[in-house]
Design a protein around this motif. Structure first.
Motif, PDB file in Angstrom:
ATOM      1  N   ASN A 125      -4.952   6.260   9.758  1.00  0.00           N
ATOM      2  CA  ASN A 125      -4.783   6.514  11.190  1.00  0.00           C
ATOM      3  C   ASN A 125      -5.528   5.496  12.049  1.00  0.00           C
ATOM      4  O   ASN A 125      -5.077   5.144  13.149  1.00  0.00           O
ATOM      5  N   LEU A 126      -6.663   5.027  11.557  1.00  0.00           N
ATOM      6  CA  LEU A 126      -7.368   3.946  12.253  1.00  0.00           C
ATOM      7  C   LEU A 126      -6.460   2.723  12.380  1.00  0.00           C
ATOM      8  O   LEU A 126      -6.343   2.116  13.449  1.00  0.00           O
TER       9      LEU A 126
ATOM     10  N   LEU B  66      -4.952   1.125  15.893  1.00  0.00           N
ATOM     11  CA  LEU B  66      -5.278  -0.256  16.238  1.00  0.00           C
ATOM     12  C   LEU B  66      -4.021  -1.130  16.252  1.00  0.00           C
ATOM     13  O   LEU B  66      -3.848  -1.981  17.133  1.00  0.00           O
ATOM     14  N   GLY B  67      -3.132  -0.910  15.294  1.00  0.00           N
ATOM     15  CA  GLY B  67      -1.884  -1.675  15.265  1.00  0.00           C
ATOM     16  C   GLY B  67      -1.028  -1.423  16.487  1.00  0.00           C
ATOM     17  O   GLY B  67      -0.383  -2.335  17.016  1.00  0.00           O
ATOM     18  N   THR B  68      -1.031  -0.200  16.974  1.00  0.00           N
ATOM     19  CA  THR B  68      -0.255   0.134  18.174  1.00  0.00           C
ATOM     20  C   THR B  68      -0.794  -0.604  19.387  1.00  0.00           C
ATOM     21  O   THR B  68      -0.038  -1.126  20.211  1.00  0.00           O
TER      22      THR B  68
ATOM     23  N   TYR C  18       2.120  -8.942  15.864  1.00  0.00           N
ATOM     24  CA  TYR C  18       1.769  -8.521  14.513  1.00  0.00           C
ATOM     25  C   TYR C  18       2.937  -7.773  13.905  1.00  0.00           C
ATOM     26  O   TYR C  18       3.669  -7.064  14.583  1.00  0.00           O
ATOM     27  N   THR C  19       3.092  -7.916  12.592  1.00  0.00           N
ATOM     28  CA  THR C  19       4.056  -7.080  11.891  1.00  0.00           C
ATOM     29  C   THR C  19       3.515  -5.666  11.857  1.00  0.00           C
ATOM     30  O   THR C  19       2.334  -5.449  11.604  1.00  0.00           O
TER      31      THR C  19
ATOM     32  N   VAL D  54      -6.491  -5.612  11.587  1.00  0.00           N
ATOM     33  CA  VAL D  54      -5.615  -4.615  12.193  1.00  0.00           C
ATOM     34  C   VAL D  54      -5.096  -3.639  11.133  1.00  0.00           C
ATOM     35  O   VAL D  54      -4.978  -2.438  11.378  1.00  0.00           O
ATOM     36  N   GLU D  55      -4.802  -4.153   9.957  1.00  0.00           N
ATOM     37  CA  GLU D  55      -4.260  -3.305   8.890  1.00  0.00           C
ATOM     38  C   GLU D  55      -5.347  -2.485   8.193  1.00  0.00           C
ATOM     39  O   GLU D  55      -5.042  -1.474   7.563  1.00  0.00           O
ATOM     40  N   ALA D  56      -6.622  -2.912   8.302  1.00  0.00           N
ATOM     41  CA  ALA D  56      -7.706  -2.177   7.637  1.00  0.00           C
ATOM     42  C   ALA D  56      -8.979  -2.258   8.466  1.00  0.00           C
ATOM     43  O   ALA D  56      -9.971  -2.878   8.037  1.00  0.00           O
TER      44      ALA D  56
END
Length: 409
Positions: A26-27, A31-33, A3-4, A401-403
């Motif tokens: 922060n969510l 999640l992106g991490t 993922y970007t 992932v972004e939201a």
């Protein structure tokens, strides 16, 4: 699945904005991490806190929300990279998934991937959609989607959202196909929510080539962050990726390489123009020039017949593909003069025909864009022929992932 990275989120110290905004940001950061962690490496809460700069208490609270939402799962103790007592590893939950859907001229398709991009189930149904009204096509696709959704449920996967790829210009905000010449659709509003009712993330509408380009970004070589994706189906589509982001232009219509004029005195195109690349390098154009098109043949049968004719060195087939390769080179060279792209990814029938298409394509590029492209930078799609379907599904995961707060909306 790669993922970007999401934009950096506010730290616990906070920035201007509501506490709700900080929490949502922060969510996404947490999640992106997790989503971007290497395959087989399951981050702990402490490792996430160290990577994000958030406090351990904040990470623990956010992880609890993501576990409750079913997006993450715990994987037992993780001794990797930590001193002292091992923490509990975290990963995307394979029991949650998304569905990719595709309408093309001669088939419909539906497939489910889990949140890490692994294919759970997939079905392709050959169907003549050319000049068909949208209602029967959507009815057939709804039935196929229901079958695939049931099959995924039998494997323990719950669908959170879907993406529908269509070979034409689209306005997702209005769920409208602006124009899809090869389908005969113009300003057609689609009931996308009816395809998969009751999903928390709904169904998003995509251009087919753009979706396939995103699949290539996620599944292709790690260094491939800038490229022109060219999709070969009945028509020819394109997706432009710059700095790991899909570039679609102000109105979302950039990358239409299939309608670059390569022969000003050529044949009429379905778009209303003359001499577009599609009229020479589109699937129907190649089949017709090669003499393998047949009304009773399916797409796969015609492609098999063409490949056999090429293998046997039949002149008409070789000339048809050589002309397509040369014209493709003209279009790519023209694109490269406007957008500084030095890598090209071939999908659809261009990937299938690559052994015969490559020599005339490279010759054309060396003639019209000398020194611009290295042969090793002309590659075939890593996602295979299902790129549009996989890209549509993957884009829904990326939006989650972004939201991630959307699951609670």
């Amino acid at each position: 699945m790669a993922y970007t990275a999401a934009a950096p989120a506010p730290s616990d110290a906070g920035t201007p904005g509501s506490m709700g905004d900080v929490r949502r940001s922060n969510l996404a950061l947490v999640l992106g991490t997790v989503a971007q962690s290497p395959a087989g490496f399951h981050l702990t809460r402490a490792q996430i806190a160290a990577a994000t700069g958030l406090t351990k208490a904040s990470v623990s609270s956010i992880v609890l929300d993501l576990l409750d939402a079913g997006i993450l799962r715990e994987l037992g103790l993780n001794p990797q990279g930590e001193r002292g007592r091992p923490g509990v590893g975290l990963a995307m939950n394979p029991a949650r998934g998304v569905m990719g859907l595709e309408i093309n001229v001669d088939y419909i398709a539906a497939g489910v991937t889990d949140l890490s991009g692994a294919v759970v189930v997939q079905e392709i149904l050959e169907r003549d959609n050319r000049d068909s009204a949208s209602a029967p096509v959507m009815t057939a696709l709804s039935a196929l989607a229901a079958e695939v959704r049931t099959a995924a449920a039998a494997k323990g996967v719950e669908i959170l959202g879907g993406g529908l790829a269509v070979p034409g210009l689209v306005d997702d905000g209005r769920s409208t196909v602006i124009t899809a010449p090869n389908l005969g659709w113009r300003d057609v509003k689609l009931d996308v929510t009816g395809l998969l009712p009751g999903l928390p993330l709904g169904v998003t509408l995509f251009n087919e080539a753009n979706a396939a380009a995103l699949a290539e970004l996620a599944r292709g070589p790690a260094g491939g962050k800038d490229f022109l994706f060219i999709s070969g189906e009945v028509g020819v589509g394109g997706g432009l990726v710059i700095k790991s982001e899909l570039f679609t232009g102000p109105e979302g219509h950039a990358g239409e390489v299939g309608h670059i004029v390569v022969d000003p005195d050529g044949s009429p195109c379905s778009c209303g123009g003359i001499g577009c690349l599609e009229t020479i390098a589109g699937q129907d154009a190649i089949f017709s020039a090669a003499g393998v098109a047949g009304k009773r043949q399916t797409r796969s049968e015609s492609m098999s017949a063409l490949a056999s004719a090429l293998t046997n060195g039949e002149p008409a087939s070789l000339l048809a593909v050589q002309r397509a390769g040369r014209s493709l080179g003209v279009a790519v060279a023209s694109t490269s003069r406007v957008v500084d792209i030095k890598a090209v990814v071939l999908g659809g029938h261009f990937a299938v025909l690559e052994p015969w298409l490559r020599p005339p394509l490279l010759d054309s590029l060396s003639r019209y864009a000398p020194g611009k492209f290295l042969p090793e930078h002309i590659t075939i799609a890593a996602a295979g022929e299902n790129g549009a379907l996989l890209g549509a599904a993957g884009s829904v995961v990326r939006s989650l992932v972004e939201a991630p707060h959307r699951l609670h909306s």
